[in-house]
Design a protein around this motif. Structure first.
Motif, PDB file in Angstrom:
ATOM      1  N   LEU A   4       0.862  -1.180   0.000  1.00 27.62           N
ATOM      2  CA  LEU A   4       0.000   0.000   0.000  1.00 27.62           C
ATOM      3  C   LEU A   4       0.901   1.234   0.000  1.00 27.62           C
ATOM      4  CD1 LEU A   4      -2.460   1.833   0.544  1.00 27.62           C
ATOM      5  CD2 LEU A   4      -2.337   1.139   2.943  1.00 27.62           C
ATOM      6  N   VAL A   5       0.746   2.085  -1.007  1.00 26.83           N
ATOM      7  CA  VAL A   5       1.508   3.332  -1.096  1.00 26.83           C
ATOM      8  C   VAL A   5       0.532   4.489  -0.945  1.00 26.83           C
ATOM      9  CG1 VAL A   5       3.131   4.712  -2.435  1.00 26.83           C
ATOM     10  CG2 VAL A   5       3.114   2.213  -2.696  1.00 26.83           C
ATOM     11  N   MET A   6       0.798   5.350   0.034  1.00 26.05           N
ATOM     12  CA  MET A   6      -0.101   6.487   0.267  1.00 26.05           C
ATOM     13  C   MET A   6       0.709   7.704   0.683  1.00 26.05           C
ATOM     14  SD  MET A   6      -1.901   5.361   3.857  1.00 26.05           S
ATOM     15  CE  MET A   6      -0.925   4.913   5.303  1.00 26.05           C
ATOM     16  N   VAL A  26      -2.262  -6.207   3.070  1.00 32.25           N
ATOM     17  CA  VAL A  26      -1.056  -5.901   2.302  1.00 32.25           C
ATOM     18  C   VAL A  26       0.154  -6.427   3.077  1.00 32.25           C
ATOM     19  CG1 VAL A  26      -2.016  -3.868   1.162  1.00 32.25           C
ATOM     20  CG2 VAL A  26      -0.847  -3.603   3.355  1.00 32.25           C
ATOM     21  N   ASP A  27       1.264  -6.596   2.360  1.00 31.23           N
ATOM     22  CA  ASP A  27       2.484  -7.080   2.997  1.00 31.23           C
ATOM     23  C   ASP A  27       3.269  -5.947   3.652  1.00 31.23           C
ATOM     24  OD1 ASP A  27       2.389  -9.931   2.085  1.00 31.23           O
ATOM     25  OD2 ASP A  27       2.387  -8.935   0.131  1.00 31.23           O
ATOM     26  N   GLU A  28       3.228  -4.773   3.036  1.00 28.00           N
ATOM     27  CA  GLU A  28       3.903  -3.604   3.586  1.00 28.00           C
ATOM     28  C   GLU A  28       3.080  -2.359   3.259  1.00 28.00           C
ATOM     29  OE1 GLU A  28       8.014  -3.014   2.705  1.00 28.00           O
ATOM     30  OE2 GLU A  28       8.577  -5.082   3.172  1.00 28.00           O
ATOM     31  N   THR A  29       3.351  -1.294   4.022  1.00 20.62           N
ATOM     32  CA  THR A  29       2.746   0.008   3.750  1.00 20.62           C
ATOM     33  C   THR A  29       3.855   1.045   3.674  1.00 20.62           C
ATOM     34  OG1 THR A  29       0.680  -0.548   4.878  1.00 20.62           O
ATOM     35  CG2 THR A  29       1.171   1.785   4.597  1.00 20.62           C
ATOM     36  N   TRP A  30       3.833   1.837   2.608  1.00 23.53           N
ATOM     37  CA  TRP A  30       4.801   2.925   2.430  1.00 23.53           C
ATOM     38  C   TRP A  30       4.040   4.232   2.426  1.00 23.53           C
ATOM     39  CZ3 TRP A  30       7.754   0.632  -2.399  1.00 23.53           C
ATOM     40  CH2 TRP A  30       8.383  -0.573  -2.017  1.00 23.53           C
ATOM     41  N   CYS A  31       4.369   5.103   3.373  1.00 22.42           N
ATOM     42  CA  CYS A  31       3.725   6.412   3.479  1.00 22.42           C
ATOM     43  C   CYS A  31       4.746   7.480   3.125  1.00 22.42           C
ATOM     44  CB  CYS A  31       3.179   6.624   4.891  1.00 22.42           C
ATOM     45  SG  CYS A  31       2.387   8.235   5.113  1.00 22.42           S
ATOM     46  N   LEU A 183       5.773   8.098 -10.131  1.00 18.88           N
ATOM     47  CA  LEU A 183       4.346   7.906  -9.873  1.00 18.88           C
ATOM     48  C   LEU A 183       3.944   8.605  -8.586  1.00 18.88           C
ATOM     49  CD1 LEU A 183       4.663   4.224 -10.777  1.00 18.88           C
ATOM     50  CD2 LEU A 183       2.838   5.569 -11.790  1.00 18.88           C
ATOM     51  N   ASN A 184       2.740   9.168  -8.595  1.00 23.07           N
ATOM     52  CA  ASN A 184       2.193   9.824  -7.411  1.00 23.07           C
ATOM     53  C   ASN A 184       0.877   9.136  -7.056  1.00 23.07           C
ATOM     54  OD1 ASN A 184       0.914  11.692  -5.581  1.00 23.07           O
ATOM     55  ND2 ASN A 184       2.217  13.322  -6.376  1.00 23.07           N
ATOM     56  N   PRO A 185       0.744   8.607  -5.821  1.00 22.22           N
ATOM     57  CA  PRO A 185      -0.502   7.932  -5.444  1.00 22.22           C
ATOM     58  C   PRO A 185      -1.652   8.881  -5.165  1.00 22.22           C
ATOM     59  CG  PRO A 185       0.949   8.063  -3.552  1.00 22.22           C
ATOM     60  CD  PRO A 185       1.728   8.606  -4.727  1.00 22.22           C
ATOM     61  N   GLY A 186      -1.382  10.201  -5.176  1.00 23.47           N
ATOM     62  CA  GLY A 186      -2.399  11.172  -4.809  1.00 23.47           C
ATOM     63  C   GLY A 186      -2.451  11.368  -3.309  1.00 23.47           C
ATOM     64  N   SER A 187      -3.425  12.104  -2.857  1.00 22.78           N
ATOM     65  CA  SER A 187      -3.542  12.443  -1.432  1.00 22.78           C
ATOM     66  C   SER A 187      -4.679  11.677  -0.779  1.00 22.78           C
ATOM     67  CB  SER A 187      -3.782  13.947  -1.282  1.00 22.78           C
ATOM     68  OG  SER A 187      -4.118  14.281   0.050  1.00 22.78           O
ATOM     69  N   VAL A 188      -4.385  11.134   0.393  1.00 26.28           N
ATOM     70  CA  VAL A 188      -5.433  10.490   1.191  1.00 26.28           C
ATOM     71  C   VAL A 188      -6.425  11.528   1.702  1.00 26.28           C
ATOM     72  CG1 VAL A 188      -5.904   9.231   3.337  1.00 26.28           C
ATOM     73  CG2 VAL A 188      -3.962   8.567   1.904  1.00 26.28           C
ATOM     74  N   ARG A 197     -12.501  11.887  -3.594  1.00 31.19           N
ATOM     75  CA  ARG A 197     -12.298  10.601  -2.930  1.00 31.19           C
ATOM     76  C   ARG A 197     -10.839  10.439  -2.496  1.00 31.19           C
ATOM     77  NH1 ARG A 197     -14.232   6.439  -7.319  1.00 31.19           N
ATOM     78  NH2 ARG A 197     -13.051   7.934  -8.594  1.00 31.19           N
ATOM     79  N   ALA A 198     -10.647   9.769  -1.377  1.00 27.79           N
ATOM     80  CA  ALA A 198      -9.289   9.518  -0.887  1.00 27.79           C
ATOM     81  C   ALA A 198      -8.519   8.697  -1.909  1.00 27.79           C
ATOM     82  CB  ALA A 198      -9.338   8.785   0.450  1.00 27.79           C
ATOM     83  N   ALA A 199      -7.259   9.081  -2.132  1.00 24.05           N
ATOM     84  CA  ALA A 199      -6.436   8.440  -3.161  1.00 24.05           C
ATOM     85  C   ALA A 199      -5.290   7.659  -2.544  1.00 24.05           C
ATOM     86  CB  ALA A 199      -5.882   9.496  -4.116  1.00 24.05           C
ATOM     87  N   TYR A 200      -4.938   6.543  -3.192  1.00 28.99           N
ATOM     88  CA  TYR A 200      -3.773   5.748  -2.812  1.00 28.99           C
ATOM     89  C   TYR A 200      -3.433   4.838  -3.972  1.00 28.99           C
ATOM     90  CZ  TYR A 200      -6.814   1.681  -1.860  1.00 28.99           C
ATOM     91  OH  TYR A 200      -7.693   0.635  -1.974  1.00 28.99           O
ATOM     92  N   ALA A 201      -2.457   3.948  -3.800  1.00 26.97           N
ATOM     93  CA  ALA A 201      -2.107   3.007  -4.865  1.00 26.97           C
ATOM     94  C   ALA A 201      -1.640   1.697  -4.260  1.00 26.97           C
ATOM     95  CB  ALA A 201      -1.025   3.580  -5.771  1.00 26.97           C
ATOM     96  N   ILE A 202      -1.732   0.649  -5.051  1.00 29.04           N
ATOM     97  CA  ILE A 202      -1.195  -0.659  -4.687  1.00 29.04           C
ATOM     98  C   ILE A 202      -0.047  -0.987  -5.641  1.00 29.04           C
ATOM     99  CG2 ILE A 202      -1.626  -3.136  -4.533  1.00 29.04           C
ATOM    100  CD1 ILE A 202      -2.975  -1.591  -2.284  1.00 29.04           C
ATOM    101  N   TYR A 203       1.104  -1.258  -5.056  1.00 23.05           N
ATOM    102  CA  TYR A 203       2.308  -1.594  -5.817  1.00 23.05           C
ATOM    103  C   TYR A 203       2.588  -3.079  -5.645  1.00 23.05           C
ATOM    104  CZ  TYR A 203       7.426  -1.773  -6.647  1.00 23.05           C
ATOM    105  OH  TYR A 203       8.703  -2.106  -7.069  1.00 23.05           O
TER     106      TYR A 203
END
Length: 243
Positions: A4-6, A26-31, A183-188, A197-203
Protein backbone atom coordinates in the motif's frame (compact mmCIF):
# COMPACT_ATOMS: atom_id res chain seq x y z
CA UNK A 1 4.69 -8.48 -2.37
CA UNK A 2 1.60 -6.27 -2.23
CA UNK A 3 2.41 -2.77 -0.96
CA UNK A 4 0.00 0.00 0.00
CA UNK A 5 1.51 3.33 -1.10
CA UNK A 6 -0.10 6.49 0.27
CA UNK A 7 0.76 10.12 0.93
CA UNK A 8 -0.53 13.43 2.24
CA UNK A 9 -2.98 12.20 4.87
CA UNK A 10 -3.06 15.70 6.37
CA UNK A 11 -4.72 14.88 9.67
CA UNK A 12 -7.81 13.41 8.00
CA UNK A 13 -8.45 10.31 10.09
CA UNK A 14 -11.73 9.38 8.40
CA UNK A 15 -10.07 9.29 4.98
CA UNK A 16 -7.15 7.26 6.34
CA UNK A 17 -9.50 4.67 7.84
CA UNK A 18 -11.32 4.38 4.51
CA UNK A 19 -8.05 3.79 2.65
CA UNK A 20 -6.81 1.14 5.08
CA UNK A 21 -10.11 -0.71 4.88
CA UNK A 22 -10.35 -0.47 1.09
CA UNK A 23 -6.76 -1.61 0.53
CA UNK A 24 -7.34 -4.81 2.48
CA UNK A 25 -4.47 -7.09 3.45
CA UNK A 26 -1.06 -5.90 2.30
CA UNK A 27 2.48 -7.08 3.00
CA UNK A 28 3.90 -3.60 3.59
CA UNK A 29 2.75 0.01 3.75
CA UNK A 30 4.80 2.92 2.43
CA UNK A 31 3.72 6.41 3.48
CA UNK A 32 5.34 9.32 1.64
CA UNK A 33 4.74 11.94 4.32
CA UNK A 34 2.56 14.82 5.49
CA UNK A 35 0.73 13.01 8.24
CA UNK A 36 -0.36 16.38 9.64
CA UNK A 37 -1.31 19.84 8.37
CA UNK A 38 -4.71 21.18 7.24
CA UNK A 39 -7.00 18.59 8.87
CA UNK A 40 -8.66 18.18 12.29
CA UNK A 41 -7.21 14.85 13.50
CA UNK A 42 -3.40 15.02 13.89
CA UNK A 43 -3.21 12.78 16.97
CA UNK A 44 -5.59 10.13 15.63
CA UNK A 45 -3.66 9.93 12.35
CA UNK A 46 -0.21 9.67 13.93
CA UNK A 47 -1.45 7.03 16.37
CA UNK A 48 -3.03 5.00 13.56
CA UNK A 49 0.14 5.22 11.49
CA UNK A 50 2.21 3.90 14.39
CA UNK A 51 -0.01 0.80 14.58
CA UNK A 52 0.46 -0.18 10.92
CA UNK A 53 2.70 -3.27 10.62
CA UNK A 54 5.66 -3.38 8.22
CA UNK A 55 5.55 0.38 7.76
CA UNK A 56 8.01 2.65 5.99
CA UNK A 57 7.10 6.28 6.63
CA UNK A 58 8.72 9.54 5.55
CA UNK A 59 8.20 13.05 6.84
CA UNK A 60 6.64 15.70 4.63
CA UNK A 61 7.16 19.44 4.88
CA UNK A 62 4.14 19.95 7.16
CA UNK A 63 5.43 17.23 9.49
CA UNK A 64 8.87 18.82 9.67
CA UNK A 65 7.27 22.13 10.62
CA UNK A 66 5.05 20.51 13.26
CA UNK A 67 8.08 19.03 15.05
CA UNK A 68 9.79 22.41 15.09
CA UNK A 69 12.42 21.85 12.42
CA UNK A 70 11.07 24.35 9.88
CA UNK A 71 9.81 27.92 10.43
CA UNK A 72 6.04 28.24 10.23
CA UNK A 73 6.58 31.45 8.28
CA UNK A 74 7.55 29.21 5.36
CA UNK A 75 3.84 28.39 4.89
CA UNK A 76 0.93 30.47 3.65
CA UNK A 77 -1.55 31.93 6.13
CA UNK A 78 -4.16 29.15 6.16
CA UNK A 79 -1.58 26.36 6.26
CA UNK A 80 0.23 28.19 9.07
CA UNK A 81 -2.97 28.48 11.12
CA UNK A 82 -3.48 24.73 10.92
CA UNK A 83 0.12 24.02 11.89
CA UNK A 84 -0.12 26.32 14.89
CA UNK A 85 -3.18 24.36 15.99
CA UNK A 86 -1.41 21.05 15.43
CA UNK A 87 1.63 22.16 17.41
CA UNK A 88 -0.68 22.88 20.35
CA UNK A 89 -2.71 19.67 20.28
CA UNK A 90 -0.18 16.99 19.20
CA UNK A 91 0.74 14.82 22.16
CA UNK A 92 4.34 14.58 23.33
CA UNK A 93 4.47 10.90 22.41
CA UNK A 94 3.21 11.54 18.88
CA UNK A 95 5.73 14.34 18.38
CA UNK A 96 8.48 12.03 19.65
CA UNK A 97 7.41 9.37 17.14
CA UNK A 98 7.45 11.86 14.28
CA UNK A 99 10.97 12.92 15.25
CA UNK A 100 12.16 9.34 14.63
CA UNK A 101 11.13 9.57 10.96
CA UNK A 102 13.30 10.83 8.12
CA UNK A 103 12.57 13.43 5.45
CA UNK A 104 15.25 12.04 3.12
CA UNK A 105 14.66 9.83 0.09
CA UNK A 106 14.62 6.10 0.77
CA UNK A 107 15.20 3.15 -1.52
CA UNK A 108 12.92 0.14 -1.01
CA UNK A 109 13.80 -2.66 -3.41
CA UNK A 110 13.36 -1.34 -6.94
CA UNK A 111 11.58 1.86 -5.89
CA UNK A 112 12.81 5.21 -4.58
CA UNK A 113 10.52 7.01 -2.14
CA UNK A 114 10.37 10.78 -1.60
CA UNK A 115 7.80 13.22 -0.33
CA UNK A 116 8.41 15.99 -2.85
CA UNK A 117 10.98 14.83 -5.39
CA UNK A 118 14.19 12.78 -5.40
CA UNK A 119 16.33 15.89 -5.85
CA UNK A 120 14.42 17.99 -3.25
CA UNK A 121 12.58 15.59 -0.95
CA UNK A 122 10.69 18.20 1.06
CA UNK A 123 9.73 21.04 -1.22
CA UNK A 124 9.81 20.41 -4.96
CA UNK A 125 6.48 19.73 -6.65
CA UNK A 126 6.59 17.43 -9.68
CA UNK A 127 3.66 18.91 -11.58
CA UNK A 128 4.69 18.76 -15.24
CA UNK A 129 7.02 17.03 -17.68
CA UNK A 130 9.71 19.68 -17.23
CA UNK A 131 9.99 19.31 -13.45
CA UNK A 132 9.85 15.53 -13.86
CA UNK A 133 12.64 15.62 -16.48
CA UNK A 134 14.93 17.37 -14.00
CA UNK A 135 14.49 14.53 -11.51
CA UNK A 136 15.11 11.38 -13.54
CA UNK A 137 18.87 11.59 -13.00
CA UNK A 138 18.35 11.68 -9.24
CA UNK A 139 17.21 8.07 -8.78
CA UNK A 140 18.64 4.76 -10.01
CA UNK A 141 15.67 2.46 -9.44
CA UNK A 142 13.01 1.56 -12.01
CA UNK A 143 10.39 3.62 -10.20
CA UNK A 144 10.20 6.66 -7.99
CA UNK A 145 7.11 7.26 -5.83
CA UNK A 146 6.40 10.83 -4.72
CA UNK A 147 3.61 12.78 -3.03
CA UNK A 148 3.32 16.49 -2.16
CA UNK A 149 1.26 17.66 -5.17
CA UNK A 150 -1.91 15.78 -4.07
CA UNK A 151 -2.44 14.75 -7.71
CA UNK A 152 -2.66 11.10 -8.76
CA UNK A 153 -0.49 10.86 -11.89
CA UNK A 154 2.55 9.39 -13.62
CA UNK A 155 5.60 10.63 -15.54
CA UNK A 156 7.32 8.20 -17.89
CA UNK A 157 10.65 8.60 -19.66
CA UNK A 158 11.17 7.06 -23.09
CA UNK A 159 14.37 5.02 -23.01
CA UNK A 160 15.47 6.12 -26.47
CA UNK A 161 14.37 9.72 -26.88
CA UNK A 162 14.54 10.54 -23.14
CA UNK A 163 11.27 12.39 -23.64
CA UNK A 164 9.06 12.58 -20.54
CA UNK A 165 5.29 12.31 -20.78
CA UNK A 166 2.67 13.11 -18.15
CA UNK A 167 -0.11 10.60 -17.64
CA UNK A 168 -3.29 11.12 -15.61
CA UNK A 169 -3.64 7.67 -14.07
CA UNK A 170 -7.12 6.16 -13.89
CA UNK A 171 -8.40 4.43 -10.75
CA UNK A 172 -8.24 0.63 -10.97
CA UNK A 173 -6.40 0.72 -14.32
CA UNK A 174 -3.11 -1.12 -13.87
CA UNK A 175 0.13 0.61 -14.88
CA UNK A 176 2.95 -1.72 -15.93
CA UNK A 177 6.22 -0.38 -14.57
CA UNK A 178 9.28 -0.09 -16.75
CA UNK A 179 12.37 2.10 -16.52
CA UNK A 180 11.99 4.91 -15.80
CA UNK A 181 8.80 6.18 -14.22
CA UNK A 182 7.71 8.61 -11.49
CA UNK A 183 4.35 7.91 -9.87
CA UNK A 184 2.19 9.82 -7.41
CA UNK A 185 -0.50 7.93 -5.44
CA UNK A 186 -2.40 11.17 -4.81
CA UNK A 187 -3.54 12.44 -1.43
CA UNK A 188 -5.43 10.49 1.19
CA UNK A 189 -6.75 13.48 3.08
CA UNK A 190 -6.89 16.40 0.64
CA UNK A 191 -6.93 15.45 -3.07
CA UNK A 192 -6.39 18.30 -5.54
CA UNK A 193 -7.26 16.64 -8.85
CA UNK A 194 -10.98 17.43 -8.72
CA UNK A 195 -11.83 13.99 -7.35
CA UNK A 196 -12.62 14.31 -3.63
CA UNK A 197 -12.30 10.60 -2.93
CA UNK A 198 -9.29 9.52 -0.89
CA UNK A 199 -6.44 8.44 -3.16
CA UNK A 200 -3.77 5.75 -2.81
CA UNK A 201 -2.11 3.01 -4.86
CA UNK A 202 -1.19 -0.66 -4.69
CA UNK A 203 2.31 -1.59 -5.82
CA UNK A 204 2.99 -5.24 -6.73
CA UNK A 205 6.74 -5.79 -6.43
CA UNK A 206 6.74 -9.11 -8.29
CA UNK A 207 4.45 -8.22 -11.19
CA UNK A 208 5.96 -4.71 -11.27
CA UNK A 209 2.56 -3.08 -11.49
CA UNK A 210 0.98 0.00 -9.94
CA UNK A 211 -2.77 0.26 -9.44
CA UNK A 212 -4.13 3.69 -8.47
CA UNK A 213 -7.21 3.51 -6.27
CA UNK A 214 -9.91 5.89 -4.95
CA UNK A 215 -12.34 5.39 -2.08
CA UNK A 216 -15.23 7.51 -0.81
CA UNK A 217 -15.45 8.57 2.82
CA UNK A 218 -17.69 10.70 5.04
CA UNK A 219 -16.58 14.18 4.00
CA UNK A 220 -19.30 16.15 5.90
CA UNK A 221 -18.15 14.49 9.13
CA UNK A 222 -14.59 15.74 8.56
CA UNK A 223 -15.81 19.20 7.57
CA UNK A 224 -17.69 19.43 10.85
CA UNK A 225 -14.54 18.59 12.83
CA UNK A 226 -12.53 21.16 10.83
CA UNK A 227 -15.04 23.87 11.72
CA UNK A 228 -15.33 22.77 15.35
CA UNK A 229 -11.56 23.07 15.71
CA UNK A 230 -11.66 26.62 14.35
CA UNK A 231 -9.47 25.76 11.36
CA UNK A 232 -9.71 27.76 8.10
CA UNK A 233 -13.00 27.36 6.24
CA UNK A 234 -11.01 26.83 3.04
CA UNK A 235 -9.83 23.46 4.35
CA UNK A 236 -13.42 22.35 4.89
CA UNK A 237 -14.58 23.51 1.48
CA UNK A 238 -11.78 22.06 -0.64
CA UNK A 239 -12.08 18.45 0.55
CA UNK A 240 -15.63 18.32 -0.82
CA UNK A 241 -14.58 19.18 -4.36
CA UNK A 242 -11.00 17.94 -4.54
CA UNK A 243 -9.23 21.22 -5.24
Amino acid sequence: MRVLVMSDIHANYTALEAVLKDAGQVDETWCLGDLVGYGPDPNAVVEEIQDIPNLTCLLGNHDVAAIGKMPLETFNGDARRSLIYHEKVLSASNLDYMRTLSSNTKVCGDATLAHGSPRDPLWEYILNSFSAQLNFDHFNTTSCFVGHSHIQCSFMMDGNSKRVTLGQTTPDVVVELRPKIILNPGSVGQPRDRDPRAAYAIYDTEAQTWTPRRVSYNIPEVQERIRSAGLPEKHALRIADGW
